[in-house]
Design a protein around this motif. Structure first.
Motif, PDB file in Angstrom:
ATOM      1  N   VAL A  13       0.835  -1.194   0.000  1.00 52.89           N
ATOM      2  CA  VAL A  13       0.000   0.000   0.000  1.00 52.89           C
ATOM      3  C   VAL A  13       0.875   1.251   0.000  1.00 52.89           C
ATOM      4  O   VAL A  13       0.608   2.217  -0.717  1.00 52.89           O
ATOM      5  CB  VAL A  13      -0.939   0.007   1.231  1.00 52.89           C
ATOM      6  CG1 VAL A  13      -1.690   1.307   1.347  1.00 52.89           C
ATOM      7  CG2 VAL A  13      -1.896  -1.161   1.182  1.00 52.89           C
ATOM      8  N   PHE A  14       1.952   1.236   0.754  1.00 53.14           N
ATOM      9  CA  PHE A  14       2.841   2.390   0.855  1.00 53.14           C
ATOM     10  C   PHE A  14       3.590   2.633  -0.455  1.00 53.14           C
ATOM     11  O   PHE A  14       3.772   3.773  -0.869  1.00 53.14           O
ATOM     12  CB  PHE A  14       3.820   2.195   2.010  1.00 53.14           C
ATOM     13  CG  PHE A  14       3.124   1.982   3.322  1.00 53.14           C
ATOM     14  CD1 PHE A  14       2.431   3.015   3.940  1.00 53.14           C
ATOM     15  CD2 PHE A  14       3.139   0.738   3.927  1.00 53.14           C
ATOM     16  CE1 PHE A  14       1.770   2.820   5.135  1.00 53.14           C
ATOM     17  CE2 PHE A  14       2.485   0.533   5.126  1.00 53.14           C
ATOM     18  CZ  PHE A  14       1.797   1.578   5.736  1.00 53.14           C
ATOM     19  N   GLU A  15       4.006   1.566  -1.125  1.00 51.98           N
ATOM     20  CA  GLU A  15       4.681   1.702  -2.415  1.00 51.98           C
ATOM     21  C   GLU A  15       3.725   2.223  -3.488  1.00 51.98           C
ATOM     22  O   GLU A  15       4.098   3.064  -4.301  1.00 51.98           O
ATOM     23  CB  GLU A  15       5.275   0.362  -2.848  1.00 51.98           C
ATOM     24  CG  GLU A  15       6.436  -0.092  -1.983  1.00 51.98           C
ATOM     25  CD  GLU A  15       6.834  -1.530  -2.235  1.00 51.98           C
ATOM     26  OE1 GLU A  15       8.050  -1.799  -2.224  1.00 51.98           O
ATOM     27  OE2 GLU A  15       5.938  -2.383  -2.442  1.00 51.98           O
ATOM     28  N   ARG A  16       2.496   1.733  -3.470  1.00 49.09           N
ATOM     29  CA  ARG A  16       1.489   2.207  -4.417  1.00 49.09           C
ATOM     30  C   ARG A  16       1.245   3.699  -4.221  1.00 49.09           C
ATOM     31  O   ARG A  16       1.193   4.472  -5.179  1.00 49.09           O
ATOM     32  CB  ARG A  16       0.173   1.451  -4.240  1.00 49.09           C
ATOM     33  CG  ARG A  16       0.236   0.013  -4.693  1.00 49.09           C
ATOM     34  CD  ARG A  16      -0.992  -0.762  -4.197  1.00 49.09           C
ATOM     35  NE  ARG A  16      -0.872  -2.156  -4.536  1.00 49.09           N
ATOM     36  CZ  ARG A  16      -1.580  -2.745  -5.488  1.00 49.09           C
ATOM     37  NH1 ARG A  16      -2.464  -2.068  -6.181  1.00 49.09           N
ATOM     38  NH2 ARG A  16      -1.405  -4.020  -5.756  1.00 49.09           N
ATOM     39  N   ASP A  17       1.092   4.100  -2.972  1.00 47.59           N
ATOM     40  CA  ASP A  17       0.851   5.502  -2.664  1.00 47.59           C
ATOM     41  C   ASP A  17       2.026   6.363  -3.129  1.00 47.59           C
ATOM     42  O   ASP A  17       1.830   7.440  -3.696  1.00 47.59           O
ATOM     43  CB  ASP A  17       0.607   5.674  -1.165  1.00 47.59           C
ATOM     44  CG  ASP A  17       0.147   7.067  -0.818  1.00 47.59           C
ATOM     45  OD1 ASP A  17      -0.857   7.523  -1.412  1.00 47.59           O
ATOM     46  OD2 ASP A  17       0.783   7.709   0.030  1.00 47.59           O
ATOM     47  N   ALA A  18       3.246   5.896  -2.919  1.00 42.00           N
ATOM     48  CA  ALA A  18       4.434   6.651  -3.331  1.00 42.00           C
ATOM     49  C   ALA A  18       4.489   6.806  -4.855  1.00 42.00           C
ATOM     50  O   ALA A  18       4.842   7.882  -5.362  1.00 42.00           O
ATOM     51  CB  ALA A  18       5.696   5.970  -2.820  1.00 42.00           C
ATOM     52  N   LEU A  19       4.136   5.761  -5.589  1.00 44.05           N
ATOM     53  CA  LEU A  19       4.135   5.842  -7.054  1.00 44.05           C
ATOM     54  C   LEU A  19       3.081   6.827  -7.554  1.00 44.05           C
ATOM     55  O   LEU A  19       3.351   7.640  -8.444  1.00 44.05           O
ATOM     56  CB  LEU A  19       3.885   4.460  -7.661  1.00 44.05           C
ATOM     57  CG  LEU A  19       5.051   3.482  -7.575  1.00 44.05           C
ATOM     58  CD1 LEU A  19       4.589   2.081  -7.971  1.00 44.05           C
ATOM     59  CD2 LEU A  19       6.189   3.932  -8.466  1.00 44.05           C
TER      60      LEU A  19
END
Length: 88
Positions: A13-19
């Motif tokens: 979820v955190f990687e998706r948000d960062a992208l």
């Protein structure tokens, strides 16, 4: 105008948000966008790609702007959005 953000990996979820945020930051500087509403999401899919977020772009009033197609093409040509996801 809506932009879908797609990826081919198993992101947290955190990687998706960062992208999604990274793409939002790249688009914010474009002059013909008046506001952006970004949303990352956790949706499972059956294919190789999955939508990890969406960006809703608010454009100036229709009678004062270029066409949405022209603006979308410019975003693609300026490499603000990957060419792989640009459709006319």
């Amino acid at each position: 105008m809506q932009v879908q953000v797609r990826a081919r990996d198993n992101f947290s979820v955190f990687e998706r948000d960062a992208l999604v945020r990274a793409i939002e930051v790249r688009i914010i500087g474009y002059g013909e966008i008046t506001s952006i509403c970004a949303r990352s999401m956790m949706v499972s899919s059956q294919g190789k790609e999955e939508t990890i977020g969406t960006l809703l772009l608010e454009l100036p009033p229709w009678d004062t702007q270029r066409t949405t197609t022209e603006i979308g093409e410019d975003l693609c040509n300026l490499s603000l959005i990957s060419q792989a996801f640009c459709w006319a």
